[in-house]
Design a protein around this motif. Structure first.
Motif, PDB file in Angstrom:
ATOM      1  N   THR A  15      12.828   7.506  31.887  1.00  0.00           N
ATOM      2  CA  THR A  15      13.931   6.730  30.929  1.00  0.00           C
ATOM      3  C   THR A  15      13.404   5.382  30.717  1.00  0.00           C
ATOM      4  O   THR A  15      13.528   4.967  29.529  1.00  0.00           O
ATOM      5  N   ALA A  16      13.535   4.813  31.848  1.00  0.00           N
ATOM      6  CA  ALA A  16      13.235   3.231  31.739  1.00  0.00           C
ATOM      7  C   ALA A  16      11.799   3.021  31.097  1.00  0.00           C
ATOM      8  O   ALA A  16      11.776   2.145  30.285  1.00  0.00           O
ATOM      9  N   VAL A  19      12.110   3.420  27.336  1.00  0.00           N
ATOM     10  CA  VAL A  19      12.962   2.309  26.738  1.00  0.00           C
ATOM     11  C   VAL A  19      12.065   1.161  26.653  1.00  0.00           C
ATOM     12  O   VAL A  19      12.152   0.391  25.587  1.00  0.00           O
ATOM     13  N   GLU A  22       9.327   1.424  23.955  1.00  0.00           N
ATOM     14  CA  GLU A  22       9.997   1.261  22.518  1.00  0.00           C
ATOM     15  C   GLU A  22      10.194  -0.053  22.264  1.00  0.00           C
ATOM     16  O   GLU A  22       9.976  -0.458  21.125  1.00  0.00           O
ATOM     17  N   THR A  23      10.774  -0.848  23.166  1.00  0.00           N
ATOM     18  CA  THR A  23      10.932  -2.224  22.883  1.00  0.00           C
ATOM     19  C   THR A  23       9.512  -2.912  22.628  1.00  0.00           C
ATOM     20  O   THR A  23       9.422  -3.618  21.997  1.00  0.00           O
ATOM     21  N   ILE A  48       6.575   7.514  25.186  1.00  0.00           N
ATOM     22  CA  ILE A  48       7.946   7.601  24.760  1.00  0.00           C
ATOM     23  C   ILE A  48       8.112   9.245  24.659  1.00  0.00           C
ATOM     24  O   ILE A  48       9.043   9.676  25.335  1.00  0.00           O
ATOM     25  N   ARG A  52      10.270  11.186  27.585  1.00  0.00           N
ATOM     26  CA  ARG A  52      11.630  12.107  27.521  1.00  0.00           C
ATOM     27  C   ARG A  52      11.327  13.578  27.458  1.00  0.00           C
ATOM     28  O   ARG A  52      12.344  13.962  27.785  1.00  0.00           O
ATOM     29  N   CYS A  94       6.721  -3.981  30.444  1.00  0.00           N
ATOM     30  CA  CYS A  94       6.386  -2.754  29.924  1.00  0.00           C
ATOM     31  C   CYS A  94       5.429  -2.120  31.078  1.00  0.00           C
ATOM     32  O   CYS A  94       5.627  -1.018  31.506  1.00  0.00           O
TER      33      CYS A  94
END
Length: 112
Positions: A15-16, A19, A22-23, A48, A52, A94
């Motif tokens: 999950t991290a 995120v 995406e950032t 991503i 997921r 990241c």
């Protein structure tokens, strides 16, 4: 320990990673559209999606968890390597998050 508990650190890492990717993708789009970072952005989107999917498969304790975790580790490793090419803070963060995800996913697949 049941599988749900066993998977919790991996779910959190995946999950991290999603995120963070995406950032990073959004930041790269704003600063470097049309540059060599287009390769990064495509890779982030792959990561991503795989992270997921890995989370969903772990949550339902799918028989395919080991396979998706292998793919997730490969993709996160590629993202970490790509991000390490850049000095931007979002890229470095990241890379670190994705490397943690690699380690967590490899722990799951080591027992397979």
């Amino acid at each position: 320990m049941n599988n749900t508990q066993r998977y919790l650190p991996v779910i959190e890492a995946c999950t991290a990673s999603a995120v963070a990717c995406e950032t990073c993708a959004n930041a790269c789009l704003k600063t470097a559209a049309g540059s060599d970072r287009d390769i990064c952005i495509a890779l982030y989107h792959d990561c991503i999606d795989l992270c997921r999917l890995a989370v969903r498969l772990m949550q339902r304790q799918s028989a395919l968890v080991d396979e998706i975790c292998r793919l997730c580790a490969i993709t996160c490793q590629a993202v970490a390597q790509q991000c390490n090419k850049y000095a931007d803070l979002h890229c470095q963060e990241c890379a670190q998050v994705c490397q943690r995800c690699v380690e967590q996913c490899e722990e799951i697949t080591a027992g397979a």
